[in-house]
Design an enzyme around this catalytic site. Sequence first.
Site, PDB file in Angstrom:
ATOM      1  N   LYS A 180       1.015  -1.241  -0.107  1.00  0.00           N
ATOM      2  CA  LYS A 180       0.119   0.152  -0.157  1.00  0.00           C
ATOM      3  C   LYS A 180       0.928   1.170   0.079  1.00  0.00           C
ATOM      4  O   LYS A 180       1.852   1.558   0.654  1.00  0.00           O
ATOM      5  CB  LYS A 180      -0.922   0.058   1.356  1.00  0.00           C
ATOM      6  CG  LYS A 180      -2.401   0.263   0.943  1.00  0.00           C
ATOM      7  CD  LYS A 180      -3.139   0.264   2.421  1.00  0.00           C
ATOM      8  CE  LYS A 180      -4.424   0.449   2.141  1.00  0.00           C
ATOM      9  NZ  LYS A 180      -5.247   0.521   3.546  1.00  0.00           N
TER      10      LYS A 180
HETATM   11  O1  G3P Z   1      -7.742   1.232   5.888  1.00  0.00           O
HETATM   12  C1  G3P Z   1      -8.126   2.188   4.767  1.00  0.00           C
HETATM   13  C2  G3P Z   1      -9.205   2.826   5.199  1.00  0.00           C
HETATM   14  O2  G3P Z   1     -10.567   1.842   5.036  1.00  0.00           O
HETATM   15  C3  G3P Z   1      -9.405   3.481   6.564  1.00  0.00           C
HETATM   16  O3  G3P Z   1     -10.760   4.209   6.806  1.00  0.00           O
HETATM   17  O4  G3P Z   1     -11.725   6.401   7.359  1.00  0.00           O
HETATM   18  O5  G3P Z   1     -12.142   4.237   8.310  1.00  0.00           O
HETATM   19  O6  G3P Z   1      -9.773   5.214   8.884  1.00  0.00           O
HETATM   20  P1  G3P Z   1     -11.128   5.036   7.675  1.00  0.00           P
END
Ligand code: G3P
Length: 213
Positions: free
Chosen positions: A83
Amino acid sequence: MQLFLDTANLDEIREAADMGLIDGVTTNPSLMAKESGDPAGIIREICSIVDGPVSAEILSTEFEEMLKEATAVAKWHPNVVVKVPLTADGLKTVHRLSPQGVRFNVTLCFSLAQALLAAKVGAAYVSPFVGRWDDIDTPGIELIPDMVQMFDQHGFETQILVASVRSPLHVSQAALVGADVATLPLKVLKQMIGHPLTDIGLAKFLADARGKN
Ligand code: G3P
């Protein structure tokens, strides 16, 4: 559509894998920081639980360092997808290493223009974040249909991996508009299963059955 679990927690991954509901896993530095142990060991353990793509994010931000770190992380396990953030150096790293067989998930994508560039450099996945748009009062899911259309129109092979998922609605909307993958927390996966009418219906079936016997 494939479902990935968005966590680095081994217990959560085992619970979802046991239900046969996940095709892969995504992690990020914030999720990894919640777990103890060395990153390589955690990722390898995840790969032993789920036989699918496992995203492991590098921390370098400068091209030369990103090249080194991405090359090293890719060697942790054959299922590892490296990533990288959607930055100039991130795109340059994807462009340089993809032809050598390293698979990339380009993350922190918030626009169609960004997604186009991730596809052009040959990313295996691009992760448009929908929930973080919602967090600033803008429906992030609305980005996805246009992204799907743009990728279809130009025959891009990069898979659209909807991320920053906050609800079952995000997942069903992403599936409806043709996203390839949604990555979601275990909490959301469980919310997808539950429905009050299912509970009410089951309770009545069991009560009627008991009443009959
Ligand atoms: O891991 C990537 C993404 O899914 C993180 O989303 O906004 O819940 O931190 P968030």
